[in-house]
Structures are given as structure tokens and as C-alpha cells.
Write an enzyme that holds these catalytic residues in place. Structure first.
Site, mmCIF file in Angstrom:
data_model
loop_
_atom_site.group_PDB
_atom_site.id
_atom_site.type_symbol
_atom_site.label_atom_id
_atom_site.label_comp_id
_atom_site.label_asym_id
_atom_site.label_seq_id
_atom_site.Cartn_x
_atom_site.Cartn_y
_atom_site.Cartn_z
ATOM 1 N N GLY A 126 0.816 -1.205 0.000
ATOM 2 C CA GLY A 126 0.000 0.000 0.000
ATOM 3 C C GLY A 126 0.846 1.249 0.000
ATOM 4 O O GLY A 126 2.046 1.192 0.253
ATOM 5 N N THR A 133 -0.077 4.696 5.194
ATOM 6 C CA THR A 133 -1.400 4.106 5.384
ATOM 7 C C THR A 133 -1.443 3.162 6.583
ATOM 8 O O THR A 133 -2.452 2.510 6.809
ATOM 9 C CB THR A 133 -1.838 3.331 4.136
ATOM 10 O OG1 THR A 133 -0.746 2.553 3.674
ATOM 11 C CG2 THR A 133 -2.281 4.272 3.043
ATOM 12 N N GLY A 134 -0.336 3.071 7.299
ATOM 13 C CA GLY A 134 -0.383 2.317 8.550
ATOM 14 C C GLY A 134 0.178 0.916 8.467
ATOM 15 O O GLY A 134 -0.175 0.060 9.261
ATOM 16 N N LYS A 135 1.099 0.678 7.542
ATOM 17 C CA LYS A 135 1.666 -0.669 7.427
ATOM 18 C C LYS A 135 2.553 -0.985 8.630
ATOM 19 O O LYS A 135 2.433 -2.055 9.239
ATOM 20 C CB LYS A 135 2.460 -0.793 6.114
ATOM 21 C CG LYS A 135 1.590 -0.604 4.890
ATOM 22 C CD LYS A 135 2.352 -0.815 3.598
ATOM 23 C CE LYS A 135 3.358 0.290 3.319
ATOM 24 N NZ LYS A 135 2.748 1.606 3.084
ATOM 25 N N HIS A 163 -19.077 2.721 -15.785
ATOM 26 C CA HIS A 163 -18.671 1.310 -15.821
ATOM 27 C C HIS A 163 -19.649 0.456 -15.029
ATOM 28 O O HIS A 163 -20.093 -0.596 -15.485
ATOM 29 C CB HIS A 163 -17.299 1.122 -15.165
ATOM 30 C CG HIS A 163 -16.161 1.678 -15.950
ATOM 31 N ND1 HIS A 163 -15.938 1.384 -17.268
ATOM 32 C CD2 HIS A 163 -15.144 2.500 -15.569
ATOM 33 C CE1 HIS A 163 -14.845 2.005 -17.672
ATOM 34 N NE2 HIS A 163 -14.344 2.687 -16.672
ATOM 35 N N HIS A 196 -17.502 8.739 -14.232
ATOM 36 C CA HIS A 196 -16.801 7.747 -15.024
ATOM 37 C C HIS A 196 -16.997 6.337 -14.445
ATOM 38 O O HIS A 196 -17.431 5.422 -15.134
ATOM 39 C CB HIS A 196 -15.316 8.127 -15.057
ATOM 40 C CG HIS A 196 -14.442 7.190 -15.807
ATOM 41 N ND1 HIS A 196 -13.841 7.533 -16.995
ATOM 42 C CD2 HIS A 196 -14.061 5.923 -15.548
ATOM 43 C CE1 HIS A 196 -13.128 6.509 -17.423
ATOM 44 N NE2 HIS A 196 -13.236 5.508 -16.560
ATOM 45 N N GLU A 197 -16.725 6.210 -13.149
ATOM 46 C CA GLU A 197 -16.842 4.886 -12.527
ATOM 47 C C GLU A 197 -18.290 4.414 -12.519
ATOM 48 O O GLU A 197 -18.558 3.223 -12.696
ATOM 49 C CB GLU A 197 -16.286 4.917 -11.099
ATOM 50 C CG GLU A 197 -14.787 5.164 -11.000
ATOM 51 C CD GLU A 197 -13.953 4.056 -11.635
ATOM 52 O OE1 GLU A 197 -14.458 2.930 -11.782
ATOM 53 O OE2 GLU A 197 -12.803 4.332 -12.016
ATOM 54 N N ASP A 229 -8.616 2.527 -20.184
ATOM 55 C CA ASP A 229 -9.750 1.812 -20.783
ATOM 56 C C ASP A 229 -9.562 1.707 -22.292
ATOM 57 O O ASP A 229 -9.746 0.643 -22.882
ATOM 58 C CB ASP A 229 -11.056 2.581 -20.539
ATOM 59 C CG ASP A 229 -11.385 2.687 -19.069
ATOM 60 O OD1 ASP A 229 -10.878 1.856 -18.303
ATOM 61 O OD2 ASP A 229 -12.151 3.601 -18.709
ATOM 62 N N PRO A 275 2.488 4.939 1.018
ATOM 63 C CA PRO A 275 3.107 5.329 2.278
ATOM 64 C C PRO A 275 2.114 5.992 3.229
ATOM 65 O O PRO A 275 1.164 6.638 2.781
ATOM 66 C CB PRO A 275 4.195 6.314 1.866
ATOM 67 C CG PRO A 275 4.028 6.586 0.433
ATOM 68 C CD PRO A 275 3.090 5.597 -0.137
HETATM 69 P P1 ADP Z 1 3.487 3.190 6.484
HETATM 70 O O1 ADP Z 1 4.338 2.205 7.192
HETATM 71 O O2 ADP Z 1 2.343 2.573 5.760
HETATM 72 O O3 ADP Z 1 4.227 4.150 5.620
HETATM 73 P P2 ADP Z 1 2.985 4.099 9.132
HETATM 74 O O4 ADP Z 1 2.466 2.854 9.728
HETATM 75 O O5 ADP Z 1 4.402 4.423 9.438
HETATM 76 O O6 ADP Z 1 2.779 4.099 7.578
HETATM 77 O O7 ADP Z 1 2.039 5.282 9.558
HETATM 78 C C1 ADP Z 1 2.531 6.490 10.030
HETATM 79 C C2 ADP Z 1 1.616 7.075 11.087
HETATM 80 O O8 ADP Z 1 0.354 7.404 10.515
HETATM 81 C C3 ADP Z 1 1.303 6.099 12.191
HETATM 82 O O9 ADP Z 1 2.266 6.166 13.186
HETATM 83 C C4 ADP Z 1 -0.057 6.594 12.671
HETATM 84 O O10 ADP Z 1 0.077 7.650 13.579
HETATM 85 C C5 ADP Z 1 -0.693 7.145 11.424
HETATM 86 N N1 ADP Z 1 -1.603 6.166 10.813
HETATM 87 C C6 ADP Z 1 -1.473 5.636 9.581
HETATM 88 N N2 ADP Z 1 -2.495 4.800 9.308
HETATM 89 C C7 ADP Z 1 -3.264 4.767 10.408
HETATM 90 C C8 ADP Z 1 -4.462 4.064 10.756
HETATM 91 N N3 ADP Z 1 -5.057 3.232 9.898
HETATM 92 N N4 ADP Z 1 -4.985 4.273 11.970
HETATM 93 C C9 ADP Z 1 -4.389 5.122 12.825
HETATM 94 N N5 ADP Z 1 -3.277 5.797 12.562
HETATM 95 C C10 ADP Z 1 -2.703 5.648 11.367
HETATM 96 ZN ZN ZN Z 2 -12.593 3.579 -16.742
#
Ligand code: ADP
Ligand code: ZN
Length: 651
Positions: free
Chosen positions: A228, A232-234, A455, A451-452, A526, A230
Site C-alpha cells: 500500500g 497508510t499504517g503498514k 462502468h 466515469h466509474e 480503458d 506510504p
Molecule cells: P506506512 O508504514 O504505511 O508508511 P505508518 O504505519 O508508518 O505508515 O504510519 C505512520 C503514522 O500514521 C502512524 O504512526 C499513525 O500515527 C498514522 N496512521 C497511519 N495509518 C493509520 C491508521 N489506519 N490508523 C491510525 N493511525 C494511522
Molecule cells: Zn474507466
């Protein structure tokens, strides 16, 4: 078996590692510096013995110093008599030292012996050189060299921590969060990401109760890949897994393996796994795994980045090497699965992919919920409004908004953070974000939604089109929106099916044209697919009226001649053009007959950002082809058939 977490200790064979190499180099340097270039050894004797040698006529040249020390040489033919057994190791011109009672005594003695004919060499008298400065001049460059070397090593290994130095280059740089000393992160701290959480739940279960799985003979995946954009909470999710399971957590970045020195990366991988096995059960999190995991070069003669490939190979070997029930689980994160080496994605390695996407409206509300917890807010703050104001924001961006709002409020000397502070923070962050990520404006979102919805409507209305499961206008990576379809599993495809699919694919562009009066770049993907498909149908599958039953497929890739005449080529082009546009007109016609429903769908999309098959059914009514649509309802939301609308990459 209940001791599956403990691996029998392997016999400790000392292994070659980089430290030995450094030690050997240092020793060699030292030896080079301290050996005399002539390779002679020396000897110190009492003065009386010296007198004996002179009397016997062994001595050639003598140097007497002002501090009474004496150096002398022996005639080559007498070396044997002086050095006895050592004579073959002394070299050509060994120097012997002794101490005279005084310089006068020495010169008197030598003069006397000269007259007697026992001493025929040269006697000279000198002032003693200062040995200290002499040694200093020899040793100083070496010391300087070593100092520079150590300094460089420190710099290159990141200088992290006191222990890093020459001998820790090959050590892994993983950060270890132990059970007790870290701030514990649990699933409560991770908002949204319901599907991803569900996937990792199983890993938590395993770490807690491995027997439950192994008793049944099940194997737990060794690794999972979090995919995913950057922020997004990985990392957060991986930490939460460790927190929930209450196990140690190793965190490092893929780029930590990459180093200038050959062999360092591989040795770091080895070290990381060694550490992890000692702490098992535990979780190893490798961020940005694409730094090492990028597909290996196809062309071996290019050389390429051998060091990175070695590191990757070591990683693969280690992943194969530990048993799947050893209790070490590897989570890795990347934004780009497509560039990863296929070997990494093979079964038994990162065979699971967990998608972690940008949050949609409801998920953003949840993320705000998490990050508003520690902030003192007043009643004016409306989470719903905030979530609506922040389309395209990642979890990290939202965390940033909350923090920024608190800072703004503090700057104004407020006791509580208010609504306006948050709105200002959003503006401020959008200003900073615009260049780096996809923050969409309302006008853009309207276009994408229309658009979506085009589809979605067509795939619902056309009998043979792949029915839709989920549509979203949340930007994903380079895509602006996406739709998931449930593909029918079929071995052969009829012309009708292909035409219906083509029509649905053109529905996006047709809807833009019909309801907005403007067409956009959003349809490029498309159009490309449709054009290729039409070409295939006409030139290879014999499905056109003017060129029926002909296949111009040519599998000889080195033939530059087309297997048809120029005239046929023209005909093919014409047929492609007319086939695609026939379907385009059909798409427009169907959409114009269902304008009301289409627009309703688009509005729902703008409002909710994601819609599912249920929503489409509510608006359009049940599909006449009932059995299929029920199948879709039953189908879970997860599927991997993604058909993104990609922006053209030329910019
Ligand atoms: P990634 O590893 O995907 O780049 P991070 O896990 O390091 O992202 O996320 C950075 C910060 O963003 C986290 O420390 C948190 O504070 C916040 N964050 C990101 N996604 C979430 C989420 N789904 N829920 C709560 N906080 C989030
Ligand atoms: Zn399309």
C-alpha cells in the site's frame, strides 16, 4: 508436538565472517610495517664476548656511540660462529649490540687489536640517534591510517549507538522493541483497515497459541507482504500484531541492508535471522522491502548490482532455512509489488499479500477518532465534516492534521482545539500535499464518480459483462478510482461476451461525454485495453464482418513482415475503429436510457466514496440474470481483480 518453538541448537562451528577479514588485514599491515626490509635479526651480547670476537678476528665494522652503546657487524664467513644454530635465519648483514664501559675504552681496545692485526675493519664514532622520534615517524602514518579507517566505518554503518564501529558493519541494524519497554500498540490504535486486520489476526492467533494450528498439521505462513501507499499504517499494523501477540518486534528498512561493501548486506541478513531466532516467537518487520527485493537482473553479463542480488539471495535462503513453525514471522511492506522479485512472492515466503489502501470516508472518520483521543477538543469539532474535507489523505496525513491543529490552537493561546483550527490545519496540509500525493478536488471527484458509475451501470445492465462487486473513487497509487469485478470462469469466450465487456469498459468515457460534455485523460487505460482487444478480435480471432474466419497470428517474433498485405492492414484498422465506436455508441445509448439511475449511482459514489453490489442493485433493481448476481452478493468483498483507471504517466 509441543516444543515446536524451540529449535535444536546447532553445533557451533566458527563461521567465516567479515570481522575475521578485518583482523587479518590489520595483522598483515602490522607485519609489513614492522619487519625490517633486509630481514635480518639482531642480538645483544656482553662486552667481554665482544672482545673475544674481535680477538678471534670475526668482527668487520664497529660503530661506537656517545652513550657507550656499540653496534658491530661480523664477517660473513664467521656468522656461523657467532649465531650458532640461528645462522641461517639472520640474513646477510646482522647487527650485534653491546655496551662498552666507555668510548675511550672501546677505541683503545680497537686500536690495540688493529696493531695486533686482529681487527681490520672500520671503527667509527657517532652521536646516538633519538630512537623515540624514529619510531614515531614509522608508526604515526599507520596510526593515522587506522584512525581514518575507523572513522569511515562508523560513518558508513550509520554511527547508530555506541557499539557500532569497525566490527559491527556486518551486524543487522534492526531496532528491537521488547515486550515490556516499548509503548504497546494494539489493534485499537489502528483505525479502519478491517480486511487487513482480519488477515493478520490469524498471525496473532498463531503467535499466541501455536499448538492449535500445528496439532492439526497446519502450517503458518512465514511471511506476509503489506502492500500500500506510504503512510497508510503498514508499520503500525505490524507493530500492532506484535503488541497483540505480546512478542518482540524487530523493525528495519530494506535499505539498511544495502551497503557499499560486498558481502555486508548478506551478512546483515544472516545476523538479523540469528537474532530473531534467539528471540522467537517474534515478528520481523522489513519496511520498503523493494530496496533489496527488486527483481534480479535478467542479463547476467551486465553485472548490475551484484551486492543487492547477494543480499536478496541470502534473504531467500534464510526464509527457506527456518522451519515454518519456528515462530519467526516476517512482515514486509512495499508500495510496489510489481517490481519485486517473483521468488520472494513464491509459496513459503511472502505468499500472502495484504492490501492496505488509503482510507475511505468512513475509515477516515475512524482514523480521526484514534488521533483525536489525546487532543483536547471542544464541541465545535465535527469528525464527519473533517473526514469529508480530507479525501485522499492517508492515516499519516490525518495524524498530521490533528497534531497541526493542536499546534495552531496553542499558538493562539486557546485552552481547547476548535473546529477552525482543524480546518486551517487541513488547508495547510493540502498546501503541502498537493505536489506529492493525490488530493482530489470536488470537480475531479465528480468526474471520476461519473466515469466509474458509467462502468458500474453498464456492467450491471449488460448480460455478459463481468458483474461488479465494488467501486471506489478513493485514489489508489497512480489510479484515480477502481472497480472490482467478479470474472466469470470460462474456457472459451463468445463474441457477444467480448463485445459486452468492451461496451462496459467504454462506459467510463461515454458517461463523461454524456453527462459532463467533457472528456478527460482518465479513460486512457480503458481505451488502450479496448483497442488491443478489438485488434485481437479482428486480426487473430476472425470475428469481424469484413475479414471473417482469418487468423493473422504470427508467432515468429523475428519476422518483421506482417502476414497480410497493406490493403488488409488498412481494412483491419478500419474494422477496429468501427468495432470500438459501435460499442461506444451502444454504451452511450444504454446510459442515456438509464440517466436517472446512473446519476443516482454517481452521487452515491461522491457521497460514500465506495459502493457495493447491493447499492447498485437497490438503484437498478435485480439483475435479470439472477443466479449470477446472487453469486456476487455472496462473494466476499475481497478479490484481486482490480481494473484501475490510470493517469497517463507523461507529465
Ligand atoms: P506506512 O508504514 O504505511 O508508511 P505508518 O504505519 O508508518 O505508515 O504510519 C505512520 C503514522 O500514521 C502512524 O504512526 C499513525 O500515527 C498514522 N496512521 C497511519 N495509518 C493509520 C491508521 N489506519 N490508523 C491510525 N493511525 C494511522
Ligand atoms: Zn474507466
Amino acid at each position: 508436538m509441543d516444543n515446536n518453538q524451540k529449535k535444536p541448537n546447532k553445533v557451533n562451528v566458527p563461521r567465516f565472517n567479515l570481522n575475521w577479514l578485518f583482523i587479518v588485514i590489520a595483522l598483515m599491515l602490522a607485519v609489513l610495517y614492522f619487519t625490517d626490509s633486509e630481514g635480518s635479526i639482531s642480538k645483544t651480547i656482553p662486552y667481554s664476548e665482544f672482545e673475544k670476537y674481535v680477538r678471534s678476528g670475526y668482527v668487520s665494522d664497529v660503530v661506537g656511540y656517545d652513550n657507550n652503546s656499540v653496534e658491530f657487524n661480523v664477517k660473513p664467513e664467521h656468522i656461523k660462529d657467532v649465531f650458532k644454530n640461528d645462522s641461517n635465519r639472520v640474513g646477510k648483514n646482522p647487527i650485534i649490540y653491546t655496551e662498552a664501559p666507555s668510548r675511550d675504552a672501546l677505541s683503545d681496545f680497537l686500536k690495540g687489536q688493529e696493531e695486533e692485526g686482529n681487527f681490520t675493519g672500520v671503527a667509527s664514532y657517532e652521536t646516538k640517534k633519538d630512537y623515540f622520534t624514529l619510531v614515531l615517524w614509522q608508526v604515526l602514518p599507520l596510526v593515522a591510517l587506522v584512525a581514518i579507517w575507523i572513522f569511515l566505518m562508523r560513518r558508513m554503518s550509520g554511527g547508530g549507538g555506541g557499539t557500532s564501529g569497525v566490527f559491527s558493519v556486518g551486524k543487522s541494524k534492526a531496532q528491537l522493541f521488547e515486550k515490556d519497554n516499548a509503548v504497546k500498540i494494539t489493534f485499537k490504535d489502528v483505525a479502519g483497515l478491517a480486511e487487513a486486520k482480519q488477515e493478520v489476526e490469524e498471525i496473532v492467533e498463531f503467535l499466541r497459541e501455536p499448538q492449535k494450528y500445528t496439532d492439526l498439521g497446519g502450517k503458518i505462513p512465514k511471511g506476509a507482504l503489506l502492500v500500500g501507499p506510504p503512510g497508510t499504517g503498514k508499520t503500525l499494523l505490524a507493530k500492532a500484531v506484535a503488541g497483540e501477540a505480546n512478542v518482540p518486534f524487530f523493525s528495519l528498512s530494506g535499505s539498511d541492508f544495502v551497503e557499499m561493501f560486498v558481502g555486508v548486506g548478506a551478512s546483515r541478513v544472516r545476523d538479523l535471522f540469528k537474532q530473531a531466532k534467539e528471540k522467537a516467537p517474534c515478528i520481523v518487520f522489513i519496511d520498503e522491502i523493494d530496496a533489496v527485493g527488486r527483481a534480479r537482473g535478467k542479463n547476467p553479463s551486465m553485472g548490475g548490482n551484484d551486492e543487492r542480488e547477494n543480499t536478496l539471495n541470502q534473504l531467500l535462503t534464510e526464509m527457506d532455512g527456518f522451519g515454518s513453525n519456528s515462530g519467526v514471522i516476517i512482515l514486509a511492506a512495499t508500495n510496489r509489488v510489481d517490481i519485486l522479485d517473483k521468488a520472494l512472492l513464491r509459496a513459503g515466503r511472502f505468499d500472502r499479500q495484504i492490501h492496505v489502501d488509503l482510507p475511505d470516508l468512513n475509515e477516515r472518520k475512524e482514523v480521526f477518532g484514534v488521533h483525536l483521543r489525546p487532543i483536547k477538543i471542544d464541541d465545535s469539532v465535527d469528525v464527519d465534516l473533517l473526514a469529508r474535507q480530507t479525501p485522499g489523505f492517508s492515516g499519516a496525513d490525518i495524524a498530521n492534521v490533528c497534531n497541526e491543529a493542536a499546534l495552531i490552537a496553542a499558538r493562539h493561546g486557546k485552552k481547547f482545539v476548535g473546529r477552525q483550527d482543524f480546518l486551517d490545519a487541513v488547508d495547510r496540509i493540502i498546501g503541502g500535499l498537493e505536489k506529492k500525493s493525490k488530493v482530489t478536488t470536488l470537480a475531479e471527484r465528480t468526474t471520476i464518480a461519473l466515469h466509474e458509475a458509467g462502468h458500474a451501470s453498464l456492467s450491471w445492465l449488460l448480460e455478459h459483462a463481468n458483474p461488479l462487486i465494488k467501486v471506489t473513487i478513493v485514489p489508489r497509487g497512480r489510479a484515480l478510482g477502481a472497480a472490482w469485478y467478479l470474472p466469470e470462469e470460462r474456457q472459451i469466450t463468445t463474441k457477444e461476451q467480448m463485445l459486452d465487456e468492451m461496451c462496459a469498459t467504454l462506459g467510463g468515457r461515454a458517461a463523461e461525454d454524456l453527462f459532463l460534455g467533457k472528456i478527460s485523460t482518465g479513460a486512457m487505460n480503458d481505451l488502450e485495453r479496448v483497442t488491443k482487444q478489438a485488434y485481437g478480435m479482428i486480426a487473430y480471432l476472425g470475428m469481424s464482418d469484413k475479414l471473417p474466419n482469418l487468423c493473422y497470428y504470427n508467432n515468429d517474433e523475428y519476422s518483421f513482415n506482417k502476414p497480410y498485405s497493406d490493403k488488409t492492414a488498412e481494412l483491419i484498422d478500419q474494422e477496429v475503429l468501427s468495432m470500438v465506436n459501435e460499442q461506444y455508441d451502444r454504451a452511450r445509448k444504454i446510459l442515456s436510457e438509464h440517466t436517472k439511475e446512473h446519476n443516482e449511482l454517481a452521487e452515491l459514489l461522491i457521497e460514500k466514496e465506495v459502493i457495493f453490489a447491493e447499492d447498485v442493485e437497490r438503484i437498478f433493481g435485480k439483475r435479470p440474470w439472477a443466479s449470477r448476481s446472487e453469486e456476487i452478493m455472496a462473494y466476499e468483498k475481497k478479490t484481486n481483480e482490480i481494473e484501475p483507471e490510470t493517469l497517463p504517466s507523461f507529465k
